[in-house]
Write an enzyme that holds these catalytic residues in place. Structure first.
Site, PDB file in Angstrom:
ATOM      1  CD  GLU A  16     -48.335   1.757  -8.908  1.00 10.91           C
ATOM      2  OE1 GLU A  16     -48.011   1.298  -7.800  1.00 10.91           O
ATOM      3  OE2 GLU A  16     -47.533   1.945  -9.837  1.00 10.91           O
TER       4      GLU A  16
ATOM      5  CB  CYS B  89     -42.485  -5.209  -7.729  1.00 10.72           C
ATOM      6  SG  CYS B  89     -43.670  -4.215  -8.635  1.00 10.72           S
TER       7      CYS B  89
END
Lengths: 630, 630
Positions: free
Chosen positions: B310, B394
Site C-alpha cells: 500500500e 479508514c
C-alpha cells in the site's frame, strides 16, 4: 473431419536423426559436456540423490525431488543414445539402483511420502505431485530403455505403473482421483507405446476422462486432509481452473490456469486422441490451441502472463515486465505442438513450435549452459538474471531433456510421406515405401534462409516430401534439381508438398528470404499498443542496456527507416544483430520535474538489437522486446 | 536558512471561513446530509459502536475499529461547527458517553485490547495500531472541543494521553516504543495546541525522535509476541521501511513504505519542526517532499504505486492500472502540504495540495457521497468500482473529515500577511493589524479561472495579501481596483504579493487562463512514455468507456489538433468536458491473429474526457488517464 489415423504421422525417432549444424550442435554439446554433469552435481549437493536412500537421518525430500532426478535420467539417456559416454551410463545405472531399492514391495516409489508421511499415500492428490513424480519416472524409464535397451528402470516403472493401476480406475474398489499436476497421463501413453500394454493406455484415459467431473474429487479429498499447498491455494481465485479440473477436458475451450499443467494435459489429450481415435479430444485440443495462439502467447512463444498462478490470465493480457513465461511452459508448448503436428501436419503448429524453441525456450538457459531462467519476461529493469539452480528446479532438467532429444522434433513420416518441420542441419534416416532414405539437410539457419536438402536412395522411390514453409516467410522459393518448383500450387496447410519419384542425389533448395520485420500486436494487447518488436526469420530480438542508451523504455523507432541485419561472429557466440537509427527522450531538461505541459525532447540514437534468447549473457542490465514506435 | 518562526503562518480556522461556491458547497452539503449519517449507520450495523459496550457476548472488535468511530466524531464535529444539527450533536454525545464508559480507570481506552487481549496491552506496538487509535481519539477530542466547546471527549482523551505519558518516554522506567502506524504524533501536537500542556508536545517529540533508533524497538518487542500481522509482515521485503522506522526520521531522504504511515509521520515532523523550531526536521521534510514531488506522485496527486505494501516503490515507478493511490494517502498528502505551507508559504506546496484535493482525494467518494474508492488507479479495465464500506474502513471517514473541515485549507495568516492558497468561493474573517478583515472570494473555479476578491475593512489597513498563482497557470493576470498589478515583479515563491494600504471595498481580480493542457511525464516514468494526460486548470481528465470507443488503450491523440473545453451542466453534476478528434486502432482485420508484420489500421474517433474525480459515476466501464500520443 477426417478420421484421425488417416492424417497420422510419427516423429522420426531420435536414433534416426543426426544434428550437424552451427547453431544447435554446439548447444547440444554444451548440454552434454556441461549441463547434464552440472545438474548431476546439483542433485548430489542438494541431497536429492541421498534422499533416495530413505534414511531417517538423511535429507528430508521435497515432494518434487524425484521428478528432478527423473528428468535428469531422461536427459542423460537421450544424450547417451546420441553420444555414448560410459561414465554417464554408469552414473545413471547407479541412480537406477537407488531407485530400485527405494521402491516399496508393492511397487510404490516416492521418496517424500516414504520418508515423510507414508500414512498420506494417495490422500493429497491435489497438492502432493505424487502421480506427477510417477509420470516423470515413467518418462525416464521409457527414455532409458529406448536409449540403452536396458530394462532396469523400465521394469521399475512398469511395476510402479502396475501398482498405480490397482489403485486408480473406474472399478468400484478403486480411487476416482487424478493428479493436481498433470504429467502421468502423457507418461502412461509413452509407456503403452513402448510396452504395448493396454492397461497403461486405459489408465491414462481414465485420468483424462475423470478430470473435472462432479462430484469433484479434490473437493471430497480435501475434506480429509490439509493439502501440502493449502495455505497458498486458499488465496487462489479459482483453484480448479489453476489445475484445469474446472470442467471435463472435452468441454474446455479457454486456456486457463497454471501453464505447465495445461501444456502437459493438452499433450496427453493429443496423444490419447491419436491412440484411441477420439475426435472429441482432438476438437478440444484445436479449440484450446486457437484460444492460446490467437490470444495468450507472447511473441517469444512464452506463455503465462502472471506470477502468482504461474499461468494464464485473460485474452490479450500480455504484460511484458511481469510476464511469467516459465521455461517449462514454453517447453510444454513445444511438446504439445509437436504432438498436434503428428495428428494434423499443419504449419501453424510447426510455426508455434519454432517460435517457442528459438525464443522462449532457448532464453531459459545461458550460452554456457550453466544458468537458467525460471521465468522469461519480455522486459526487465535490470534486476532479473539466470540462476544456477532453484529450490523447485523443474526448468533446468526440462530444457536439458529437450536439447538432448531435439532430433525428434525435426521430421515426421507416415507410409508415403516425409515431413520436414524444422530447419536444423544434419540428416534423417527413414524407411519409406520399404526403401532406406537418407535426407540430408544443410543451412546456416536461423541466420540465413537458404536450405539445401539432398536425397540418398538405393533406387528410385515415389513418396511425398512435405517441407514446412514458415509463417514468418512471405516469399519462399523452392527448386528441385535446379528447376523451380511452384510452391503456391503445391501448398497444403503451410507445407510445400513435392510428390514425385525421387532418385539418389536429388537436390532440393529452399530459399526463405529473411528481411528484418517489424512485428505488431493485435490492438487488444494493451501493453503493446504503438510498440513494435523486431523479428528476423524465427528469431525475436530484444534491446539490452549494454548495447543501447540507458532507459530503454524511452527509445522509440521511427516508423520508416531501415533496420540492418549483420552477422557478428564475436558477439554472443555468433549472432545476427540488428541495428538502426532511433530516438530516445532526453531527461536533462527535466531535472526534478515530474510533469510538464511540453513533451520531452527527442535525440537520435543508434539502436542495437540482439536475439532475445541470448539476453543477459553479458553485464547485467535492462532489456526490452517491445519498443515504442512513433 | 531562516529561523522557522519568521515564516510561520497559521491556518485561518474553520470557524472563520464560510464556503459558498458552486463546486465545494454542494459536496460539503452531501457530506453533511448523506455521508456522515450513512457512516454512522455503518458504525452501528458493523458492530463498531456496540463493541464500545465491551460486552463479552457483543461484537468482537477489530484493532482499527475505534479509529473509525473517532474519525466519524471528528468529521461530525467539524460539520456541527459550520452547520449546527441537534440530532448529530446528540448522536456524538451518546457515542462519547460510551467511550467514557469504555475508558478504564487508569485512562486506557481501546475496545479491542480491553475485550480481546488485555494481557497484551502495549506489547504489540508494531502491529496493533493501539497508539494509532489513541491518536484518532485525540484528534476527535480536539475537534469536538473546538466545534462545541464541550470538554466531554477532550477530558477523556486528555486522561488517556496523560496515562500514555506515564507509559512511554525517555525516563528509565518507561517504554521506548512508538507506534507501527504513525498518527498519535500529530494528534498529540493538536492536543498540545488546544490545551497548552507541554507534556503532549514532549511525548510527540519522544515518539518522533525514538523512531528508527537502534536497538530497534520492534526487533526487541517481536521476540516476545507474534504480532497481529506477523504472517503478512513476514512476507515483506523491508518491514522497517514499510513503517518508516528504518532510520531516525531526520536521516530519512527517500519517501518509502506505506503511504499513509509516511504522510502522517511527515505531518507530525512538520508540526514539531514549527513548534520546537527544529530546522533539522524541516530540512528532512523538504528532502522527503522533493523526492516525492519529483519522482513518486501520480499526476492526480495520488501516492503509492503498489498494492502489497500500500505504498511507495522506486523513483519514477508509477504504474497506472496497478497504482494503489489510497484515498487516505492523498488526504494525508493534503494534510502534509498544508502544514508545509504554514512553515514556508511556497506555492509548490499549494500546487501539490490542490492537485491532490481536486483529483486523487475527490475521486475517493462518489458524486452522491455514498460510495468510496479505497485505491484510485489511473487506469481501469472496468472491474474497479466504489464500495459503500470496507472491512478496514479508514478512507470513508477520512474523506468525510477533510470535506467537513475544508475551510481550514483555504487561507493562512501571520501578523501582517494574509495568504490565499485555494480558490474556493466564500469568505474568510481575519484579524490583521488588529483590524477585522473580511475577505470575500468569488469564482466559478475550477471550471473558470476568473476570481474576484473583495475587501471589507472598518478602516484603512496596511498588510500583505499573498495570492497563490498556481503552477499550472502560465499567464496569470491580476488587477487591484481595476488597475493592472504586475505579478512578475511581485512574485514570491509562487505567490503574488500585494503589499499596500487596503480600504473597504477594494477589489482584486485574478485571471487564470485555463486552456486545455497536454501533460507529459518525466521520460523516466516508463509507463507514460509517448502518453499524454489532459489537464485543465487543476482538473486532471480521464477517458471512460461510456463516452468513447471500446478499448481505450488503443485510442491515440494526434500531437497537434485542438482539444475543446465545454461546460455541460447535465453531465456528472455539471462539469467541463474536453472533446477532440483522436484515432483508435481497428481490430477488425485482425481476427484471430495475435502478431503481424503490418501495423494495425487507424480510424478517426471522437474523444470525450471527463474529470478524473468524477469517473465511475455512470455505468461501469474502463477508464484511462494517460492516453497514447502519436
Amino acid at each position: 473431419m477426417q478420421m484421425i489415423k488417416d492424417g497420422q504421422y510419427k516423429p522420426l525417432p531420435l536414433q534416426n536423426v543426426e544434428i550437424n549444424d552451427t547453431f544447435w550442435k554446439p548447444k547440444i554439446n554444451i548440454n552434454r559436456l556441461h549441463t547434464i554433469p552440472f545438474q548431476y552435481q546439483q542433485l548430489i549437493e542438494t541431497g536429492r540423490i541421498a534422499a533416495l536412500k530413505l534414511k531417517k537421518d538423511g535429507p528430508v525430500p521435497h515432494p518434487f525431488w524425484d521428478s528432478d532426478i527423473a528428468k535428469w535420467i531422461e536427459a542423460g539417456s537421450y544424450s547417451l543414445s546420441k553420444h555414448y559416454d560410459p561414465e554417464l551410463d554408469q552414473l545413471i545405472d547407479d541412480v537406477i539402483v537407488l531407485l530400485g531399492k527405494a521402491q516399496e514391495p508393492d511397487g510404490y516409489l516416492n521418496s517424500y511420502f516414504t520418508i515423510v508421511c507414508p500414512e498420506n499415500r494417495w490422500k493429497d492428490l491435489r497438492d502432493s505431485h505424487e502421480l506427477y513424480c510417477a509420470g516423470h519416472l515413467i518418462e525416464a524409464g521409457v527414455a532409458h530403455y529406448i536409449a540403452t535397451q536396458k530394462k532396469s528402470l523400465l521394469n521399475i516403472v512398469c511395476k510402479y505403473a502396475d501398482y498405480i493401476d490397482t489403485v486408480f480406475g473406474p472399478e468400484p474398489n478403486k480411487l476416482k482421483g487424478y493428479c493436481g499436476h498433470q504429467e502421468i497421463e502423457l507418461a502412461l501413453i509413452k509407456l503403452y507405446r513402448v510396452t504395448k500394454n493396454d492397461n497403461y493406455l486405459k489408465l491414462s484415459q481414465f485420468f483424462i476422462d475423470e478430470r473435472g467431473r462432479e462430484p469433484h474429487y479434490f473437493d471430497e479429498e480435501q475434506k480429509h486432509i490439509k493439502g501440502y499447498f493449502d495455505d497458498l491455494f486458499r488465496t487462489f481465485d479459482n483453484l480448479k481452473e489453476y489445475n484445469q479440473s474446472h470442467k471435463p477436458v472435452r468441454e474446455q475451450d479457454q486456456v486457463v490456469g497454471h501453464s505447465v499443467r495445461a501444456m502437459y494435459l493438452y499433450c496427453a489429450m493429443a496423444d490419447l486422441a491419436l491412440e484411441i481415435e477420439d475426435v472429441s479430444l482432438l476438437t478440444a485440443c484445436e479449440r484450446l490451441w486457437n484460444n492460446l495462439n490467437g490470444r495468450k502467447v507472447y511473441i517469444t512463444g512464452g506463455i503465462g502472463s502472471e506470477h502468482k498462478y504461474e499461468g494464464f490470465t485473460f485474452d490479450y493480457d500480455l504484460p511484458n515486465e511481469t510476464s511469467y513465461a516459465e521455461t517449462c511452459a514454453a517447453i510444454g508448448l513445444v511438446f504439445w505442438n509437436h504432438r498436434m503436428l503428428q495428428l494434423d501436419c499443419d504449419g501453424k503448429y510447426a510455426d508455434l513450435m519454432e517460435r517457442s524453441l528459438y525464443n522462449g525456450v532457448l532464453s531459459g538457459i545461458s550460452l554456457d549452459g550453466k544458468k537458467y531462467f525460471y521465468h522469461n519476461p519480455l522486459a526487465s529493469l535490470g534486476d532479473i538474471h539466470r540462476k544456477e539452480w532453484f529450490g523447485v528446479s523443474c526448468c533446468p532438467p526440462n530444457i536439458s531433456r529437450l536439447l538432448a532429444s531435439l532430433g525428434e522434433y525435426i521430421y515426421s513420416q507416415n507410409e508415403n510421406t516425409v515431413s520436414v518441420h524444422l530447419f536444423i542441419g544434419g540428416k534423417g534416416t527413414f524407411n519409406v515405401q520399404n526403401q532406406n532414405l537418407v535426407l540430408y539437410q544443410k543451412s546456416n539457419y536461423p541466420w540465413e534462409g537458404d536450405i539445401d536438402f539432398t536425397i540418398e536412395l538405393n533406387q528410385e522411390t515415389e513418396f511425398k516430401l512435405k517441407i514446412h514453409i514458415p509463417g514468418w516467410c512471405k516469399d519462399a522459393k523452392l527448386s528441385v534439381n535446379g528447376e523451380t518448383f511452384n510452391i503456391e500450387d503445391h501448398i497444403e496447410k503451410g507445407y510445400a508438398v513435392i510428390n514425385r519419384k525421387w532418385n539418389n542425389n536429388d537436390k532440393i533448395r529452399l530459399i526463405l528470404p529473411m528481411p528484418v520485420e517489424r512485428m505488431y500486436s493485435h490492438p487488444d494487447v494493451r501493453q503493446n499498443v504503438n510498440h513494435v518488436a523486431i523479428q528476423r526469420g524465427p528469431i525475436v530480438y530484444c534491446i539490452e542496456g549494454t548495447d543501447n542508451v540507458n532507459n530503454l523504455h524511452s527509445i522509440s523507432l521511427p516508423s520508416n527507416p531501415e533496420l540492418k541485419a549483420e552477422y557478428d561472429e564475436n558477439l554472443l557466440g555468433g549472432i545476427v544483430k540488428v541495428t538502426g537509427i532511433a530516438q530516445h527522450l532526453d531527461i536533462k531538461p527535466w531535472d526534478d520535474t515530474l510533469y510538464k505541459s511540453v513533451p520531452p525532447e527527442e535525440k537520435h540514437t543508434e539502436l542495437v538489437a540482439v536475439p532475445y534468447y541470448a539476453w543477459d549473457n553479458r553485464e547485467p542490465g535492462p532489456m526490452r522486446v517491445w519498443i515504442s514506435e512513433k
